[in-house]
Design a protein around this motif. Sequence first.
Motif, PDB file in Angstrom:
ATOM      1  N   ASN A 146     102.086  -3.035  -4.135  1.00 39.33           N
ATOM      2  CA  ASN A 146     102.820  -1.774  -4.158  1.00 39.33           C
ATOM      3  C   ASN A 146     104.330  -1.984  -4.374  1.00 39.33           C
ATOM      4  O   ASN A 146     105.164  -1.315  -3.749  1.00 39.33           O
ATOM      5  CB  ASN A 146     102.590  -0.982  -2.868  1.00 39.33           C
ATOM      6  N   GLY A 147     104.661  -2.945  -5.215  1.00 38.77           N
ATOM      7  CA  GLY A 147     106.058  -3.186  -5.547  1.00 38.77           C
ATOM      8  C   GLY A 147     106.844  -3.904  -4.474  1.00 38.77           C
ATOM      9  O   GLY A 147     108.072  -3.980  -4.547  1.00 38.77           O
ATOM     10  N   ARG A 148     106.144  -4.432  -3.471  1.00 36.82           N
ATOM     11  CA  ARG A 148     106.836  -5.150  -2.402  1.00 36.82           C
ATOM     12  C   ARG A 148     107.041  -6.611  -2.807  1.00 36.82           C
ATOM     13  O   ARG A 148     106.269  -7.173  -3.564  1.00 36.82           O
ATOM     14  CB  ARG A 148     106.055  -5.076  -1.101  1.00 36.82           C
ATOM     15  N   SER A 149     108.064  -7.208  -2.243  1.00 38.14           N
ATOM     16  CA  SER A 149     108.314  -8.636  -2.469  1.00 38.14           C
ATOM     17  C   SER A 149     107.634  -9.450  -1.380  1.00 38.14           C
ATOM     18  O   SER A 149     107.145  -8.899  -0.375  1.00 38.14           O
ATOM     19  CB  SER A 149     109.823  -8.911  -2.454  1.00 38.14           C
ATOM     20  N   ASP A 150     107.615 -10.763  -1.570  1.00 31.33           N
ATOM     21  CA  ASP A 150     107.030 -11.644  -0.552  1.00 31.33           C
ATOM     22  C   ASP A 150     107.756 -11.504   0.778  1.00 31.33           C
ATOM     23  O   ASP A 150     107.132 -11.500   1.850  1.00 31.33           O
ATOM     24  CB  ASP A 150     107.099 -13.109  -1.021  1.00 31.33           C
TER      25      ASP A 150
END
Length: 307
Positions: A146-150
Amino acid sequence: MSLEQKFETLTPARLFKWLAWILAFATGVVGMVFAFYLMEFNDGFSSQNADWGTFGDFIGGTLNPLLSFLGLIALLLTIVLQSKELESTRKELERSALAQEKSESSLREQSKTQIKQQFEDTFFSLLDQHNKALEKISAPTGKWTNGRSDIDIVRETVFDRSVSNLAEAKHALEEKNGLCGHYFRVLYQILKFISMNVPDSQIGFNFNEGTIKHCKLANNEKMYSNILRSFLNYDATQLLAIYCYCTGPQDTYWNFKLLIERYAFLEHMPFVIDSKINNLLQDTELFYDQAAFGHSQFKNVHNVAQC
């Protein structure tokens, strides 16, 4: 020209000339004394011992003081020339020693410059790798996230409401070690490199708990750590505070914790998440030495919020 100035201009050639004049003068005086004696006493050579004794007394009494005086003058001239040459030699040795000292000083400065250059070349190369690693975990990874980064995913796990203490938070972070562990290992290696290799480092290869805690900061050591720290965003800094939590000196993260304290790496870490004081971050104040937070203004905000 004064006598002292004449002595200053004395050279071996001039000394030889003076000695030749003294010898000629002495020879002339000896000749004159003998001539004077023979002119006064021209009865030929005597066969009487007393006459020869008188002759010897006359010659010795007349010539000895004069010849001794001329010999003394010649000796003094020789001594003056030798002293002058010794003084010239001493000055030349002093100039040579000064030139050698300047050369050694220049070599030391060149060596320091080379050491600093080598350190900075490696440091900025490592800094570039650090920034790439940080950028990688900070960039959105794909549609399934959902467009989140690590780092977003790790933060959601670590700062979940069900996590009640630092030990649990550290365990949750380790479960996501595959996402951000590489970044923190890179960060640790750069801090370790700074402490051991910065010019004039007092730690050097004696990297251990004692040296990290008690060795004074070398010139510019804090500057390099501050440069590194400036690239960390708030999210990474908050996770770092959790990542370095450990149970004691036997833990593999202990030296990392000490480096965080040595370089005040949490100085710009906010204690809030979503505009609220976070209990886990608040607990880090009890775990880390206050040096880790430097002159943090966020601590003041935190204290005001508690009141």
